[in-house]
Scaffold this active site. Structure first.
Site, PDB file in Angstrom:
ATOM      1  N   HIS A 198       0.680  -1.294  -0.017  1.00  0.00           N
ATOM      2  CA  HIS A 198       0.114   0.051   0.028  1.00  0.00           C
ATOM      3  C   HIS A 198       0.948   1.372   0.133  1.00  0.00           C
ATOM      4  O   HIS A 198       0.373   2.324   0.099  1.00  0.00           O
ATOM      5  CB  HIS A 198      -0.891   0.028   1.201  1.00  0.00           C
ATOM      6  CG  HIS A 198      -0.306   0.249   2.399  1.00  0.00           C
ATOM      7  ND1 HIS A 198       0.252  -0.566   3.234  1.00  0.00           N
ATOM      8  CD2 HIS A 198       0.019   1.307   3.270  1.00  0.00           C
ATOM      9  CE1 HIS A 198       0.832  -0.059   4.388  1.00  0.00           C
ATOM     10  NE2 HIS A 198       0.434   1.000   4.494  1.00  0.00           N
TER      11      HIS A 198
HETATM   12  C1  UD1 Z   1      -2.451   5.624   5.279  1.00  0.00           C
HETATM   13  C2  UD1 Z   1      -1.425   6.232   6.049  1.00  0.00           C
HETATM   14  C3  UD1 Z   1      -0.080   5.283   6.121  1.00  0.00           C
HETATM   15  C4  UD1 Z   1      -0.578   3.965   6.845  1.00  0.00           C
HETATM   16  C5  UD1 Z   1      -1.739   3.374   6.126  1.00  0.00           C
HETATM   17  C6  UD1 Z   1      -2.258   2.199   6.955  1.00  0.00           C
HETATM   18  C7  UD1 Z   1      -1.352   8.642   5.784  1.00  0.00           C
HETATM   19  C8  UD1 Z   1      -0.552  10.039   5.202  1.00  0.00           C
HETATM   20  N1  UD1 Z   1      -1.050   7.479   5.344  1.00  0.00           N
HETATM   21  O1  UD1 Z   1      -2.548   5.354   4.194  1.00  0.00           O
HETATM   22  O2  UD1 Z   1       1.070   5.726   6.668  1.00  0.00           O
HETATM   23  O3  UD1 Z   1       0.685   3.160   6.437  1.00  0.00           O
HETATM   24  O4  UD1 Z   1      -2.894   4.540   6.127  1.00  0.00           O
HETATM   25  O5  UD1 Z   1      -3.144   1.399   6.302  1.00  0.00           O
HETATM   26  O6  UD1 Z   1      -1.834   8.900   6.718  1.00  0.00           O
HETATM   27  N2  UD1 Z   1      -9.533   3.884   1.097  1.00  0.00           N
HETATM   28  C9  UD1 Z   1     -10.683   3.240   1.116  1.00  0.00           C
HETATM   29  N3  UD1 Z   1     -11.254   3.029   2.125  1.00  0.00           N
HETATM   30  C10 UD1 Z   1     -10.897   3.188   3.559  1.00  0.00           C
HETATM   31  C11 UD1 Z   1      -9.549   4.237   3.523  1.00  0.00           C
HETATM   32  C12 UD1 Z   1      -8.975   4.276   2.234  1.00  0.00           C
HETATM   33  O7  UD1 Z   1     -11.137   2.794   0.048  1.00  0.00           O
HETATM   34  O8  UD1 Z   1     -11.262   2.930   4.433  1.00  0.00           O
HETATM   35  C13 UD1 Z   1      -8.679   4.363  -0.052  1.00  0.00           C
HETATM   36  C14 UD1 Z   1      -9.099   5.633  -0.880  1.00  0.00           C
HETATM   37  O9  UD1 Z   1      -9.021   5.477  -1.935  1.00  0.00           O
HETATM   38  C15 UD1 Z   1      -8.031   6.473  -0.145  1.00  0.00           C
HETATM   39  C16 UD1 Z   1      -6.917   5.556  -0.193  1.00  0.00           C
HETATM   40  O10 UD1 Z   1      -7.387   4.343   0.249  1.00  0.00           O
HETATM   41  O11 UD1 Z   1      -7.761   7.772  -1.183  1.00  0.00           O
HETATM   42  C17 UD1 Z   1      -5.796   6.158   0.515  1.00  0.00           C
HETATM   43  O12 UD1 Z   1      -6.389   6.406   2.091  1.00  0.00           O
HETATM   44  P1  UD1 Z   1      -5.615   7.221   3.298  1.00  0.00           P
HETATM   45  O13 UD1 Z   1      -5.933   7.018   4.402  1.00  0.00           O
HETATM   46  O14 UD1 Z   1      -5.516   8.559   2.580  1.00  0.00           O
HETATM   47  O15 UD1 Z   1      -3.969   6.544   2.902  1.00  0.00           O
HETATM   48  P2  UD1 Z   1      -3.346   5.017   3.188  1.00  0.00           P
HETATM   49  O16 UD1 Z   1      -2.958   4.884   1.849  1.00  0.00           O
HETATM   50  O17 UD1 Z   1      -4.559   4.416   3.726  1.00  0.00           O
HETATM   51  N1  UDP Z   2      -3.588  -5.827   8.882  1.00  0.00           N
HETATM   52  C1  UDP Z   2      -4.851  -6.401   9.152  1.00  0.00           C
HETATM   53  N2  UDP Z   2      -5.291  -6.906   7.916  1.00  0.00           N
HETATM   54  C2  UDP Z   2      -4.672  -6.904   6.663  1.00  0.00           C
HETATM   55  C3  UDP Z   2      -3.624  -6.203   6.513  1.00  0.00           C
HETATM   56  C4  UDP Z   2      -2.891  -5.778   7.870  1.00  0.00           C
HETATM   57  O1  UDP Z   2      -5.366  -6.590  10.201  1.00  0.00           O
HETATM   58  O2  UDP Z   2      -5.395  -7.183   5.788  1.00  0.00           O
HETATM   59  C5  UDP Z   2      -2.837  -5.409  10.057  1.00  0.00           C
HETATM   60  C6  UDP Z   2      -1.366  -5.843  10.415  1.00  0.00           C
HETATM   61  O3  UDP Z   2      -1.246  -6.914  11.140  1.00  0.00           O
HETATM   62  C7  UDP Z   2      -0.775  -4.569  11.433  1.00  0.00           C
HETATM   63  C8  UDP Z   2      -1.672  -3.222  10.725  1.00  0.00           C
HETATM   64  O4  UDP Z   2      -2.793  -4.040   9.910  1.00  0.00           O
HETATM   65  O5  UDP Z   2      -1.199  -4.831  12.531  1.00  0.00           O
HETATM   66  C9  UDP Z   2      -0.631  -2.518   9.883  1.00  0.00           C
HETATM   67  O6  UDP Z   2      -1.366  -1.595   9.063  1.00  0.00           O
HETATM   68  P1  UDP Z   2      -1.095  -1.080   7.953  1.00  0.00           P
HETATM   69  O7  UDP Z   2      -0.020  -2.361   7.123  1.00  0.00           O
HETATM   70  O8  UDP Z   2      -1.894  -0.782   6.782  1.00  0.00           O
HETATM   71  O9  UDP Z   2      -0.393   0.004   8.069  1.00  0.00           O
HETATM   72  P2  UDP Z   2       1.337   0.543   8.544  1.00  0.00           P
HETATM   73  O10 UDP Z   2       1.772  -0.472   9.572  1.00  0.00           O
HETATM   74  O11 UDP Z   2       2.310   0.270   7.019  1.00  0.00           O
HETATM   75  O12 UDP Z   2       1.210   1.956   8.726  1.00  0.00           O
END
Ligand code: UD1
Ligand code: UDP
Length: 379
Positions: A211
């Protein structure tokens, strides 16, 4: 002990995204154990049931006082909406301390709002640095740590980064890793068999999570990544519980179901870690998954040029790889088996970090001067 001080003051947790929920659960239960009055604000940065609700169930998190439903957008849109929404919340709830987690945009917005309103803050997972400011998270980490009043660190390298940035050691506490607390608590429930059966997996398999913007946003990078994952699938079946961020781009780049590749919705916390526990290998660009595989002893290949969690490389099972290196590294990891993790987990990754954090917070609420012992490693 003057418990009235623990009851009088509201401690507010600001959570927004999947990894926040995992880090906050042990802190919330530690504070509850000490009788601290607390509440939770969900910013709504993550909103799909599988990115949010499922964590409240799996981690037994309390109902939020409010959900700001910020949703998705550009960094500026999301942060700006968070700033105005969180300011209203802070003015209404008048917390005595706000606790923020990790490095997401919700963390940054909360710390900024509190700094401007003069509300004290604590940052859980302070001091991690990738030294790569092209990562949005690195910017969030630097700003958050510059503004936080109490900084809780998961690893010793974080202490030196903060010292280097001029943060007073009196604000900093090495407490271990609350994400690992959640994993310890979940361990008895982590049975790979039911989730493997549900997903039609038998024998060895690899789990992938992807991601990071640098990997999934740009079509050329996405293609390189997908080709690499397809290369791994020639050695071992790969299952990818796919974060919604990369869904469209990665599908366009060829990440689609095939005989040795399975793409599924994000999994709930217990299902995901059950799957990881039974995996021969993990491919990831996640922060938290690098740490969880360290604890579970599962070989992890992190598809990134750097990591803010080097302890998972020096002390764990993690290795950084480029997409070009991934297939060969995966083949090698499958031969090497469970890699060679250190005998012991990183210091204080012992399942007690939430309570350590809670003890420091309770002492702060009582106005106690924290002892020198509490300022370094909190035992
Ligand atoms: C965010 C965090 C990242 C973290 C990740 C964990 C920031 C800048 N980034 O990234 O550090 O590792 O969360 O998972 O805060 N979307 C959905 N459904 C949801 C949420 C998101 O469809 O419930 C999609 C949308 O298209 C959205 C994209 O994911 O535009 C990105 O979501 P966003 O929360 O902005 O950033 P992440 O990539 O999730
Ligand atoms: N995780 C989860 N389901 C998934 C992928 C990740 O429960 O399908 C959990 C994972 O075990 C960890 C957390 O989500 O506890 C990590 O989140 P993510 O990788 O989205 O964010 P990051 O740690 O990179 O910020």
């Amino acid at each position: 002990m003057r418990d009235s001080q623990l009851n009088d003051t509201l401690v507010l947790h600001v959570l927004g995204a999947r990894p926040n929920f995992v880090k906050a659960a042990p802190v919330i239960s530690g504070l509850a154990e000490l009788g601290v009055r607390q509440g939770l604000i969900h910013t709504g940065q993550h909103y799909d049931a599988l990115m949010s609700d499922v964590f409240f169930v799996d981690l037994n998190l309390p109902e939020p006082l409010a959900n700001l439903a910020v949703g998705s957008g550009t960094h500026a849109q999301q942060t700006a909406t968070l700033l105005t929404g969180l300011e209203e919340v802070m003015l209404r709830e008048q917390p005595g301390l706000v606790i923020v987690y990790g490095d997401v945009n919700s963390t940054l917005a909360a710390i900024l709002v509190c700094a401007k309103l003069g509300i004290p803050t604590a940052h859980v997972e302070a001091g991690l640095r990738s030294f790569d400011r092209s990562m949005p998270e690195e910017v969030n980490r630097i700003v958050t740590d510059a503004l936080a009043d109490i900084l809780f660190c998961t690893s010793p390298d974080a202490l030196s980064h903060l010292a280097h940035e001029g943060v007073s050691p009196s604000k900093v506490h090495l407490v271990g890793n609350p994400m690992i607390d959640s994993l310890f608590s979940a361990l008895p429930k982590l049975d790979p068999a039911p989730v493997q059966e549900r997903l039609g997996l038998s024998g060895r398999y690899a789990v992938g999570t992807l991601h990071r913007p640098a990997n999934v946003d740009d079509p050329a990078s996405a293609k390189e990544l997908v080709d690499a994952v397809l290369g791994v699938a020639e050695h071992v079946p790969v299952i990818v519980p796919l974060h919604p961020r990369g869904r469209q781009r990665l599908a366009e780049a060829g990440l689609v179901d095939g005989p040795a590749l399975k793409i599924v919705e994000p999994l709930g916390y217990v299902d995901f870690l059950s799957l990881v526990r039974g995996a021969a290998l993990v491919l990831t660009d996640s922060g938290g998954v690098q740490e969880e595989t360290t604890m579970l002893g599962v070989p992890c290949l992190t598809i990134r040029p750097n990591t803010e969690r080097p302890i998972t490389v020096t002390h764990g099972t993690n290795r950084l790889v480029t997409p070009a290196q991934l297939p060969a590294a995966a083949a090698q990891a499958l031969v090497d088996g469970a890699s060679t993790p250190s005998e012991e987990l990183p210091v204080l990754w012992d399942g007690k970090s939430g309570l350590r954090i809670a003890r420091v917070v309770a002492a702060w609420l009582r106005g106690e001067n924290l002892s020198p012992a509490a300022r370094g490693t909190v035992g």
